[in-house]
Design an enzyme around this catalytic site. Structure first.
Site, PDB file in Angstrom:
ATOM      1  N   HIS A  25      38.518  59.220  38.805  1.00 40.05           N
ATOM      2  CA  HIS A  25      39.598  58.632  38.006  1.00 40.05           C
ATOM      3  C   HIS A  25      40.038  57.288  38.588  1.00 40.05           C
ATOM      4  CE1 HIS A  25      44.095  58.719  36.817  1.00 40.05           C
ATOM      5  NE2 HIS A  25      43.410  58.206  35.830  1.00 40.05           N
ATOM      6  N   GLU A  28      37.573  54.652  37.622  1.00 38.43           N
ATOM      7  CA  GLU A  28      37.840  54.237  36.225  1.00 38.43           C
ATOM      8  C   GLU A  28      38.880  53.120  36.188  1.00 38.43           C
ATOM      9  OE1 GLU A  28      41.121  55.349  33.323  1.00 38.43           O
ATOM     10  OE2 GLU A  28      39.968  57.189  33.697  1.00 38.43           O
ATOM     11  N   HIS A  29      39.945  53.255  36.971  1.00 45.05           N
ATOM     12  CA  HIS A  29      40.985  52.214  37.041  1.00 45.05           C
ATOM     13  C   HIS A  29      40.431  50.920  37.631  1.00 45.05           C
ATOM     14  CE1 HIS A  29      45.065  54.197  36.384  1.00 45.05           C
ATOM     15  NE2 HIS A  29      44.193  55.150  36.113  1.00 45.05           N
ATOM     16  N   GLU A  99      45.851  49.606  43.067  1.00 41.36           N
ATOM     17  CA  GLU A  99      45.464  50.560  42.038  1.00 41.36           C
ATOM     18  C   GLU A  99      45.652  52.001  42.487  1.00 41.36           C
ATOM     19  OE1 GLU A  99      44.987  50.972  38.208  1.00 41.36           O
ATOM     20  OE2 GLU A  99      45.086  49.058  39.267  1.00 41.36           O
ATOM     21  N   GLU A 106      50.929  57.166  37.851  1.00 42.75           N
ATOM     22  CA  GLU A 106      50.515  57.985  36.704  1.00 42.75           C
ATOM     23  C   GLU A 106      50.710  59.463  37.007  1.00 42.75           C
ATOM     24  OE1 GLU A 106      46.347  58.869  34.314  1.00 42.75           O
ATOM     25  OE2 GLU A 106      46.631  56.873  35.203  1.00 42.75           O
TER      26      GLU A 106
END
Length: 533
Positions: A25, A28-29, A99, A106
């Site tokens: 994940h 992905e960022h 990030e 999140e």
């Protein structure tokens, strides 16, 4: 017209290295930040938004999907910028730390979401050695604190993960444009040909996530929000292996039915439930779960055992009835009509859907997926139905009333819960003691169309035509001469001047319309299955 593209990479959170939960994940960022060709940070996202588009990505257990849409005249450069994700991305140290904080932010947001909390609780109560058990989102602890304590550099691990897994043979690309196929193919070859192919093998994760200790359990959990919910779950054979036969859609249709004689109809009549859904939940090609989710009232909360007993009684009814061809044929007919006469998808949703399908289905079904069940196989349906048994059930019971009455805490989200083992004899008692209600199969659906041919419009009317007028009503009609689709849009407008004459009238009108919709639910849901509203 918007153009769009989606790249699906067959690597997801199940591939996270041990001790680096959330790395897929996080990657992905990171791919959004910059590339060797476009080194200015965040220039990709800025370009897309400045040219009327949008962009996003998501990571699931076995794949990661990146996608965007943009105006036609900006598409070629957008594709070039997008392709750099998979050719030579830059993952600077500064961007890495920023990030990680974004991923943590999140996760902080998700901590207050009951959907995320309860999903992780279900994963927590599974085999530790199975990747289903993992925490997939990642946070500051898993991506910064723990790696540092082990002497690991998260950025180095990120680059290793990218190099090891992002290979052209594991990628599926969909491009949507108004140009000819030849031009689109030429564009794709030009922009994506530099993606390296290491001939990486597809990763497979065999085995079932739940052992015997994770079955026949009753889990009481404390949610964030008020209200009560029952989620009854069984591990089953993945229906993707039988997608033309659609066993879970068949069973979900019946168990989740809302017409007279259905489980929900009975629970609602008793005042115990306000909503019910049924169907396949989390799945891969190796494992799957069938979920029945019931929104329970305060009164229903006091009758949990009766509700579960009635559910198993309905499952027993389906087993005695056997798989019915006429019900499957109804589902197949509805699916055919829905698929062939569906409204046009937004381009961005369309490309994501097809790119995801390309990982799962053979090429002939990339555009269709599992939308068109066509093969009635009673043995397959009955096989899944028999898996919905008392000896494999997992019951998750959510309520604020359990506060102070639990003895365990899920580690990632802090959900308080307790686990009680239940056996066949206990569930049999629930079945026997449940109210003696008239559960039965639904009646045939009279709204399924058999003739989809269009009647010729007498004239191409530009404006609605008044067909009838009385002292109480007027009836207007306008034929569709543009889209020639076998659909009718009917709107009945009641002119009630007193309905908004005061705040009290507004509230009473709202209550009345809600009660009317509730009263018409059994009839309306049958119509809605056929594309009505």
């Amino acid at each position: 017209m918007a153009c769009a593209a989606s790249m699906n990479v067959s690597v997801g959170s199940f591939s996270d290295p041990a001790g680096l939960e959330g790395l897929a994940h996080f990657l992905e960022h990171m791919l959004f930040y910059a590339s060797e060709k476009y080194p200015l940070e965040d220039s990709y996202s800025k370009y897309i938004t400045e040219h009327g588009g949008s962009t996003n990505a998501f990571t699931s257990c076995e794949h990661t999907n990146y996608y965007f849409d943009v105006t036609t005249d900006s598409f070629e450069e957008a594709v070039d910028r997008f392709a750099q994700f998979f050719i030579k991305p830059l993952m600077s140290a500064d961007a890495t730390m920023r990030e990680i904080k974004a991923v943590d932010s999140e996760n902080q947001k998700n901590l207050l979401s009951d959907a995320w909390r309860m999903n992780q609780l279900r994963k927590h109560l599974s085999l530790e050695g199975h990747p289903y058990h993992k925490f997939s989102t990642g946070n500051w602890e898993t991506l910064a604190v723990r790696p540092k304590a082990k002497g690991l550099d998260t950025r180095d691990e990120l680059i290793k993960f990218y190099d090891a897994n992002y290979s052209a043979n594991l990628m599926h690309l969909v491009v949507y444009s108004k140009e000819s196929l030849d031009k689109i193919q030429s564009l794709v070859v030009d922009k994506f040909q530099e993606i390296r192919n290491t001939d990486r093998s597809y990763l497979h994760f065999p085995g079932q996530p739940c052992a015997s200790e994770h079955l026949q359990i009753l889990v009481r959990a404390v949610p964030i929000k008020q209200g009560h919910k029952l989620r009854i779950i069984w591990p089953i054979t993945p229906s993707i292996r039988h997608y033309k036969e659609a066993p879970c859609r068949y069973l979900g249709h019946l168990i989740g039915h809302e017409g007279e004689g259905s489980l929900f109809y009975v629970l609602k009549t008793l005042g115990w439930a306000t909503g019910l859904s049924a169907g396949e939940g989390d799945w891969t090609s190796e494992y799957s779960f069938f979920d029945v989710v019931i929104e329970v009232t305060d009164a229903g909360h006091e009758h949990m055992q009766d509700i579960v007993g009635l559910l198993f009684r309905y499952i027993n009814l389906l087993q005695k009835s056997g798989a019915c061809k006429w019900i499957f044929d109804e589902l197949s007919a509805i699916s055919e009509t829905t698929f062939h006469y569906q409204d046009k998808f937004p381009a961005i949703d369309y490309v994501v859907n097809i790119a995801s399908n390309m990982q799962i289905y053979p090429p002939k079904d990339w555009l269709v997926g599992s939308s068109l069940p066509s093969t009635f196989c009673p043995e397959t349906i009955e096989k899944i139905l028999n898996e919905l048994s008392p000896n494999k059930v997992r019951i998750f019971w959510e309520s604020k009333k359990f506060e102070g009455h639990t003895d365990m805490v899920e580690p990632w989200y802090g959900t308080s819960y307790s686990v009680e083992k239940i056996n066949d004899s206990v569930i049999q008692e629930w079945i026997l003691s449940a109210p003696d209600e008239n559960l039965h199969l639904p009646a045939p659906n009279i709204f399924i169309p058999t003739d989809l041919s269009l009647k010729e419009a007498q004239e191409k009317a530009k404006f609605p035509v008044l067909l009838r007028k009385s002292s109480y009503s007027t009836l207007w009609y306008k034929p569709d001469t543009m889209f020639t689709s076998p659909k009718a849009f009917v709107k009945i407008y009641f002119n009630c001047p007193h309905s908004s004459s005061s705040p009290e009238a507004e509230v009473l009108t709202d209550i009345f319309t809600r009660l009317l919709m509730d009263y018409l639910n059994e009839y309306g849901k049958t119509l809605n299955e056929c594309g009505g509203c």
